[in-house]
Design a protein around this motif. Structure first.
Motif: not given
Length: 289
Positions: A136-163
């Motif tokens: 699941a990919v969240g475009l909302d702000s919920l995880m700005q308030f919690y210390p979610l730990m993402e895997t390397g792949l998850e972080t890569e996808i998030a960064t690329e999608l942001q761009a």
């Protein structure tokens, strides 16, 4: 002790929003957005032992082929999922009398399955199918308030999608339960779900308002991320799954989102028999549980 202002209980001792006591829920919970869909699930039960309604939260608890199951409505959006997940967890992992978190060895992991409707982003995810969400990919702000730990792949996808989308913030990406997906997802479409903070603009719909990014839908449809695990693309979108998956990871619960595809944004179609698609998903899920 957890202060009264943080763990809010009603006069009967039930949790504040859901209006439930610990004995009211089972370890397997089906969630639906629409309060009217709760009865659409529980009508299949052999018996119903408990019902309650508070605000948009409707709960039925009963038995299906000897298995105790809870079905609960959540309303729409990850703001509601924040309430639902925290309060369900409190019901099983906080001692309401002592107002303390239970020791780690006593904590329970719930099995929570979302039964929702969704629109597909890709032409090859057809109306009438059921999609089991892998990431699941969240475009909302919920995880700005919690210390979610993402895997390397998850972080890569998030960064690329942001761009790709030109966003001023990074989305969050979370994988759901492999165990539940293997148990319940046979024969379903496997995909990655985009969770949006709205139904119109955030899902690329334009009625009277123009979109900030005119080719927004095309960017989502064409997004690809290549990794050792294969190609990642976005399959569908809705408004809750990323909230479930992220809070499930943080709280230690098994989460799966099942999506009845009732619209296809690539072809412009909407299902004439959306209710039948949802019914089929409900019956199949109950049988597999």
């Amino acid at each position: 002790m957890i202060p009264n202002s943080e763990l809010i209980l009603n006069p009967d001792g039930s949790i504040y929003h859901l209006n439930l006591l610990p004995d009211h829920i089972s370890d397997t919970i089906l969630t639906v957005g629409d309060p009217g869909r709760v009865a659409q699930v529980s009508r299949h039960f052999d018996s119903v032992e408990f019902e309650t309604t508070h605000r948009e939260f409707v709960t039925h608890v009963g038995y299906y082929r000897g298995k105790r199951i809870t079905v609960l409505s959540t309303g729409m959006g990850t703001d509601n999922i924040d309430i639902v997940m925290n309060e369900l967890d409190a019901l099983v992992n906080i001692d309401f009398m002592a107002r303390t978190v239970r020791p780690a060895e006593e904590r329970m992991s719930l099995r929570i399955i979302r039964l929702g409707t969704s629109g597909s982003l890709q032409a090859d995810v057809p109306i009438g199918s059921v999609l089991a969400t892998e990431h699941a990919v969240g475009l909302d702000s919920l995880m700005q308030f919690y210390p979610l730990m993402e895997t390397g792949l998850e972080t890569e996808i998030a960064t690329e999608l942001q761009a790709t989308l030109g966003l001023p913030f990074a989305p969050y990406v979370v994988r759901g339960s492999d165990i539940l997906r293997e148990q319940l997802g046979a024969g379903m479409v496997m995909g990655n779900t985009l969770t949006c903070p709205g139904f119109y603009g955030p899902q690329g719909r334009s009625l009277r308002l123009d979109l900030r990014t005119p080719d927004y839908i095309a960017r989502l449809q064409n997004f690809r991320h290549q990794s050792a695990e294969g190609e990642f693309r976005l399959s569908n979108f809705e408004m809750e799954t990323a909230g479930y998956y992220s809070l499930g990871r943080l709280l230690g619960h098994e989460m799966l989102s099942l999506n009845a595809i009732v619209a296809n944004r690539a072809t412009g179609e909407f299902a004439e028999n959306a209710g039948a698609v949802v019914d089929a998903m409900i019956e199949q899920t109950l049988q597999r549980l």
